[in-house]
Design a protein around this motif. Sequence first.
Motif, PDB file in Angstrom:
ATOM      1  N   UNK A  86       6.649  -3.276  10.304  1.00 49.76           N
ATOM      2  CA  UNK A  86       5.681  -3.167  11.391  1.00 49.76           C
ATOM      3  C   UNK A  86       5.440  -4.522  12.048  1.00 49.76           C
ATOM      4  N   UNK A  87       5.564  -4.572  13.368  1.00 50.68           N
ATOM      5  CA  UNK A  87       5.361  -5.798  14.127  1.00 50.68           C
ATOM      6  C   UNK A  87       4.088  -5.666  14.964  1.00 50.68           C
ATOM      7  N   UNK A  88       3.622  -6.775  15.504  1.00 50.53           N
ATOM      8  CA  UNK A  88       2.383  -6.780  16.277  1.00 50.53           C
ATOM      9  C   UNK A  88       2.412  -5.749  17.405  1.00 50.53           C
ATOM     10  N   UNK A  89       3.526  -5.711  18.123  1.00 50.65           N
ATOM     11  CA  UNK A  89       3.624  -4.833  19.288  1.00 50.65           C
ATOM     12  C   UNK A  89       3.740  -3.362  18.908  1.00 50.65           C
ATOM     13  N   UNK A  90       4.117  -3.083  17.664  1.00 39.59           N
ATOM     14  CA  UNK A  90       4.329  -1.705  17.220  1.00 39.59           C
ATOM     15  C   UNK A  90       3.054  -1.028  16.730  1.00 39.59           C
TER      16      UNK A  90
ATOM     17  N   UNK B 131      -0.240   3.504  14.635  1.00 38.70           N
ATOM     18  CA  UNK B 131      -1.545   4.124  14.381  1.00 38.70           C
ATOM     19  C   UNK B 131      -1.579   5.561  14.892  1.00 38.70           C
ATOM     20  N   UNK B 132      -0.955   5.792  16.035  1.00 35.64           N
ATOM     21  CA  UNK B 132      -0.939   7.137  16.608  1.00 35.64           C
ATOM     22  C   UNK B 132      -0.120   8.087  15.736  1.00 35.64           C
ATOM     23  N   UNK B 133       1.065   7.671  15.347  1.00 31.68           N
ATOM     24  CA  UNK B 133       1.967   8.532  14.579  1.00 31.68           C
ATOM     25  C   UNK B 133       1.413   8.837  13.192  1.00 31.68           C
ATOM     26  N   UNK B 134       0.750   7.852  12.574  1.00 30.15           N
ATOM     27  CA  UNK B 134       0.305   8.011  11.189  1.00 30.15           C
ATOM     28  C   UNK B 134      -1.195   8.281  11.072  1.00 30.15           C
ATOM     29  N   UNK B 135      -1.808   8.619  12.193  1.00 36.60           N
ATOM     30  CA  UNK B 135      -3.236   8.985  12.199  1.00 36.60           C
ATOM     31  C   UNK B 135      -4.117   7.904  11.567  1.00 36.60           C
ATOM     32  N   UNK B 136      -3.836   6.667  11.916  1.00 36.09           N
ATOM     33  CA  UNK B 136      -4.627   5.542  11.418  1.00 36.09           C
ATOM     34  C   UNK B 136      -5.729   5.277  12.429  1.00 36.09           C
ATOM     35  N   UNK B 137      -6.932   5.726  12.125  1.00 38.91           N
ATOM     36  CA  UNK B 137      -8.054   5.527  13.035  1.00 38.91           C
ATOM     37  C   UNK B 137      -9.336   5.410  12.226  1.00 38.91           C
ATOM     38  N   UNK B 138     -10.355   4.790  12.827  1.00 40.24           N
ATOM     39  CA  UNK B 138     -11.652   4.654  12.168  1.00 40.24           C
ATOM     40  C   UNK B 138     -11.520   3.951  10.816  1.00 40.24           C
ATOM     41  N   UNK B 139     -12.321   4.404   9.832  1.00 39.54           N
ATOM     42  CA  UNK B 139     -12.299   3.770   8.511  1.00 39.54           C
ATOM     43  C   UNK B 139     -10.932   3.793   7.838  1.00 39.54           C
ATOM     44  N   UNK B 140     -10.082   4.764   8.216  1.00 39.32           N
ATOM     45  CA  UNK B 140      -8.756   4.846   7.596  1.00 39.32           C
ATOM     46  C   UNK B 140      -7.962   3.567   7.809  1.00 39.32           C
ATOM     47  N   UNK B 141      -8.227   2.862   8.900  1.00 37.74           N
ATOM     48  CA  UNK B 141      -7.496   1.627   9.175  1.00 37.74           C
ATOM     49  C   UNK B 141      -7.692   0.611   8.059  1.00 37.74           C
ATOM     50  N   UNK B 142      -8.916   0.502   7.576  1.00 36.66           N
ATOM     51  CA  UNK B 142      -9.197  -0.465   6.516  1.00 36.66           C
ATOM     52  C   UNK B 142      -8.548  -0.031   5.205  1.00 36.66           C
ATOM     53  N   UNK B 143      -8.738   1.241   4.839  1.00 38.38           N
ATOM     54  CA  UNK B 143      -8.135   1.743   3.605  1.00 38.38           C
ATOM     55  C   UNK B 143      -6.629   1.523   3.634  1.00 38.38           C
TER      56      UNK B 143
END
Length: 257
Positions: free
Chosen positions: A135-139, A144-156
């Motif tokens: 994973x690179x900065x631009x990716x 996040x969209x493909x793997x449903x990384x949003x809200x608190x899930x980002x930290x976990x």
Amino acid sequence: MLGSKTIIVTGAASGIGAETAALVASLGANVISVDINRPALVVGDFIQADLSDRRSIDRLVAALPSRVDGLANIAGLPPTFPAEAVLRVNLVGLKYLTLQLLSKFSDGASIVNLASLAGLGWREATQSIEASTTLDFDDVPEFCKVHNIEGPRSYFFSKEALIVWTMQNRWTWRDRGIRINAVSPGPVDTPILKDFLETLGARAEEDMATMDRPATPKDIAPVVAFLLSDGARWIRGSNIHADGGMYSHVQCQTHGL
């Protein structure tokens, strides 16, 4: 214990980073404090850097000395920040900085990553973690969209992936004696504790109700300092749970012990 070693501490402006910088300096290290904000009390030399930005990290690396004996990757964002920012700082930027420093690390250098009890579920996230390997900065937005990384899930997720990355690199630089380990605190009484309690919901409430108290930075910094020292030279790819017993509690509860 750390006499004459040059140690870089990111996130040095507050919390665990500030306490770690002060402690390793008191143990004889030459400290280079790194943060996006200037510390109220600078320990050693200070270099301002934004770990969500590749160019800022490149400038940081260019400004660092040619010999570095330890890196404490403590800078991080709580889940009150946008998911993309959390991943860029807590995972992508951390890894990029570490890898860019390889040519400057001395033989026998130590890398310590501040993970979290929030990463204990990494076994259930191996597919996404594997996908984040390159994973690179631009990716980050698409990831996040493909793997449903949003809200608190980002930290976990950032901490799950960091723990796995630490374990995977247990022997990567073994020929030079460079070791990598992680420390996983539970709740810590720092300026961002309220952010965690607001966003992590029931999980955070359960942890706080079960524990006798949250940790303080003074509980965590000595663990980081030990892993930076030569006394920890035979600890490789480990994730040390400095959480007042919470990891053991969760495991016992999970397995009915």
